[in-house]
Design a protein around this motif. Structure first.
Motif, mmCIF file in Angstrom:
data_model
loop_
_atom_site.group_PDB
_atom_site.id
_atom_site.type_symbol
_atom_site.label_atom_id
_atom_site.label_comp_id
_atom_site.label_asym_id
_atom_site.label_seq_id
_atom_site.Cartn_x
_atom_site.Cartn_y
_atom_site.Cartn_z
ATOM 1 N N GLY A 32 89.273 48.271 66.359
ATOM 2 C CA GLY A 32 89.333 46.834 66.538
ATOM 3 C C GLY A 32 87.968 46.251 66.826
ATOM 4 N N PRO A 33 87.956 44.971 67.215
ATOM 5 C CA PRO A 33 86.675 44.307 67.477
ATOM 6 C C PRO A 33 86.019 44.772 68.779
ATOM 7 N N LEU A 34 86.717 45.533 69.604
ATOM 8 C CA LEU A 34 86.140 45.994 70.852
ATOM 9 C C LEU A 34 85.083 47.058 70.600
ATOM 10 N N GLN A 35 84.226 47.240 71.555
ATOM 11 C CA GLN A 35 83.135 48.195 71.404
ATOM 12 C C GLN A 35 83.668 49.619 71.390
ATOM 13 N N MET A 36 83.160 50.429 70.456
ATOM 14 C CA MET A 36 83.578 51.824 70.364
ATOM 15 C C MET A 36 82.790 52.681 71.347
ATOM 16 N N ALA A 37 83.445 53.746 71.799
ATOM 17 C CA ALA A 37 82.765 54.805 72.543
ATOM 18 C C ALA A 37 82.601 55.970 71.583
ATOM 19 N N VAL A 38 81.357 56.310 71.249
ATOM 20 C CA VAL A 38 81.071 57.335 70.240
ATOM 21 C C VAL A 38 80.072 58.331 70.830
ATOM 22 N N CYS A 39 80.310 59.590 70.575
ATOM 23 C CA CYS A 39 79.360 60.617 71.024
ATOM 24 C C CYS A 39 79.601 61.895 70.227
ATOM 25 N N GLU A 40 78.643 62.789 70.312
ATOM 26 C CA GLU A 40 78.819 64.125 69.765
ATOM 27 C C GLU A 40 79.468 65.004 70.822
ATOM 28 N N ALA A 41 80.266 65.974 70.388
ATOM 29 C CA ALA A 41 80.964 66.862 71.302
ATOM 30 C C ALA A 41 80.820 68.301 70.836
ATOM 31 N N ASN A 42 81.130 69.221 71.749
ATOM 32 C CA ASN A 42 81.036 70.650 71.431
ATOM 33 C C ASN A 42 79.650 71.009 70.908
ATOM 34 N N ALA A 43 78.636 70.577 71.659
ATOM 35 C CA ALA A 43 77.238 70.895 71.313
ATOM 36 C C ALA A 43 76.879 70.421 69.915
ATOM 37 N N GLY A 44 77.382 69.233 69.559
ATOM 38 C CA GLY A 44 77.028 68.639 68.281
ATOM 39 C C GLY A 44 77.875 69.085 67.118
ATOM 40 N N ARG A 45 78.877 69.916 67.338
ATOM 41 C CA ARG A 45 79.699 70.394 66.226
ATOM 42 C C ARG A 45 80.792 69.416 65.833
ATOM 43 N N ALA A 46 80.913 68.309 66.567
ATOM 44 C CA ALA A 46 81.933 67.306 66.255
ATOM 45 C C ALA A 46 81.433 65.943 66.697
ATOM 46 N N LEU A 47 81.995 64.925 66.075
ATOM 47 C CA LEU A 47 81.754 63.537 66.462
ATOM 48 C C LEU A 47 83.101 62.943 66.868
ATOM 49 N N ILE A 48 83.158 62.327 68.052
ATOM 50 C CA ILE A 48 84.422 61.741 68.527
ATOM 51 C C ILE A 48 84.183 60.255 68.785
ATOM 52 N N ALA A 49 85.197 59.440 68.442
ATOM 53 C CA ALA A 49 85.076 57.992 68.586
ATOM 54 C C ALA A 49 86.433 57.403 68.947
ATOM 55 N N THR A 50 86.428 56.358 69.770
ATOM 56 C CA THR A 50 87.627 55.608 70.122
ATOM 57 C C THR A 50 87.199 54.295 70.746
ATOM 58 N N ASP A 51 88.135 53.343 70.790
ATOM 59 C CA ASP A 51 87.874 52.099 71.517
ATOM 60 C C ASP A 51 88.807 51.961 72.731
ATOM 61 N N PHE A 52 89.655 52.989 72.978
ATOM 62 C CA PHE A 52 90.571 53.011 74.114
ATOM 63 C C PHE A 52 91.474 51.775 74.155
ATOM 64 N N ALA A 53 91.752 51.192 72.986
ATOM 65 C CA ALA A 53 92.604 50.007 72.916
ATOM 66 C C ALA A 53 93.715 50.240 71.904
ATOM 67 N N PRO A 54 94.925 49.740 72.151
ATOM 68 C CA PRO A 54 96.024 49.938 71.199
ATOM 69 C C PRO A 54 95.803 49.146 69.915
#
Length: 432
Positions: A152-174
């Motif tokens: 949605g229009p809300l700000q995303m939370a994005v980061c690398e995980a598992n020492a850079g082996r994955a990228l995870i993203a969410t806005d924690f909004a329904p």
């Protein structure tokens, strides 16, 4: 003795040993093949609803010729019409996680959650829905800027995980379907690492939602706590000016009423605030476990949740601390008032005892006066009787008797006899 007889099974087992050892494996991590889609639900339950949900799951298993979960099972997996259901039982909630594998396409969150759920046979809802998460894991890398359309229009939370082996993203909004979307780009994770990461991010979403359940409780209690905080200084000031038992008792009644109101709220919120702290700790633990690496221009999961979640947790912790502090202050004030009331009552009792002592002294003097008068009266009565006897004897011809003289001679002996008799009676009563 055989080799098997020399093992640990040859000893008498503690009744809790199997349960304790099994706790570490109650919710094992399962490998997750990429691409994968997981629809995760968490329902608040009680013991009766847990039993009903387990019975529904057992029925679904029996229909497929499988054995259902027993009463001690914490996690159970079953294949249901094109998807795998992972059923988990927790302290106050149950989770249903539907895993869909082998989906075609490279577009995040396509097809829609409703289209996926039409393919499976849903179990009856075990309780109120609290968490609904839509996790989509795709192979390869993604640019964070390309994920804006998925959220949605809300700000995303994005980061690398598992020492850079994955990228995870969410806005924690329904989203429009009511799901909180979580996207994972699997750069190089094997299935077991992918399953572990998916499990942890879903736990973060579940536990952070449950942690926030304490906030409405804190907001509900805030007006009552604030009013008690304002009333307490007024009552303490009135304590310094009050005098007399009735005034102090009235203040004590007001303090007791405030303390009772505070304890009702504290008791009702005790479990919720304790659970909030525990869930917040779990969120922190899971955030550390995903081993995230922040990306430029985007907030990380830890940074996003710290900024948004921490104030709510602090509100709950502060509310609980205010309750405890007010409870101690009210208890001390009530104790001071009780001491003052007891002191004043004791002073009144002392005055009453002194007054009773004075009355006893007065009664004793009256009794002594009455005793003196009674001795005189009895002496007079006996002397009168003796005088009549002497007169009768004199008139009968005993001329050696002079009634007046003989009566006068007899009076001292009568007084002594009556006085001795009264003394004996008083002594007897004193001894009794």
């Amino acid at each position: 003795m055989t080799e098997a007889g020399l093992g640990a099974s040859a000893f008498e087992q503690h009744p809790l040993r199997a349960r304790i050892l099994g706790e570490l494996h109650a919710r094992p991590t399962r490998p997750l093949e990429t691409p994968a889609r997981i629809l995760h639900f968490a329902f608040l339950t009680d013991s009766a609803r847990v039993d009903a949900d387990r019975a529904a799951l057992t029925k679904a298993c029996v229909e497929r010729g499988l054995t259902g979960p027993d009463a001690q099972t914490r996690q159970f997996r079953i294949e249901l019409q094109g998807a795998t259901l992972v059923w988990e039982r927790h302290g106050e909630f149950i989770t249903h996680s539907w895993e869909f594998a082998g989906l075609d396409g490279d577009i995040p969150f396509a097809p829609s959650p409703t289209a996926l759920m039409q393919k499976v046979q849903m179990l009856p809802q075990p309780g109120p829905l609290l968490v609904a998460a839509d996790l989509h894991m795709l192979e390869g890398d993604r640019e964070p800027s390309s994920l804006g359309a998925a959220f949605g229009p809300l700000q995303m939370a994005v980061c690398e995980a598992n020492a850079g082996r994955a990228l995870i993203a969410t806005d924690f909004a329904p989203d429009t379907f009511g799901f909180v979307r979580i996207f994972i780009a699997n750069r190089s994770m094997p299935p077991m690492a992918a399953g572990r990461l998916a499990q942890r991010v879903l736990e973060i979403e579940t536990y952070r939602t449950l942690a926030l359940m304490g906030l409405p409780e804190a907001q509900r209690l805030a007006p009552s706590i604030r009013r008690i905080e304002e009333e307490l200084p007024r009552l303490l000031d009135a304590m310094t000016k009050a005098s007399g038992v009735e005034a102090n008792r009235k203040l004590l009644d007001e303090l007791t009423s405030l303390a009772a109101e505070l304890e009702v709220g504290a008791t009702a919120s005790l479990f919720r605030f304790g659970a909030t702290r525990a869930y917040d700790d779990l969120v922190r633990t899971r955030l550390e476990a995903i081993n995230e690496t922040p990306l430029p221009d985007y907030p990380s999961w830890d940074g996003f949740l710290t900024r948004r979640l921490h104030p709510a947790i602090r509100t709950c912790v502060n509310t609980e601390a205010r309750q405890a502090d007010l409870s101690r202050k009210l208890a001390r004030a009530a104790q001071l008032l009780r001491t003052r009331v007891d002191t004043e009552v004791e002073a009144q009792n002392g005055d009453l005892l002194r007054q009773m002592g004075e009355r006893v002294q007065l009664q004793l003097r009256l009794q002594q006066t009455v005793e003196g008068l009674s001795i005189a009266a009895i002496t007079y009565y006996i002397a009168s009787v003796a005088h009549h006897v002497f007169e009768g004897a004199h008139q009968a011809g005993l001329h050696g008797i002079d009634p007046a003289v003989d009566t006068a001679i007899l009076i001292p002996f009568i007084v002594a006899f009556v006085g001795w008799t009264v003394w004996r009676i008083r002594r007897k009563h004193s001894a009794e």
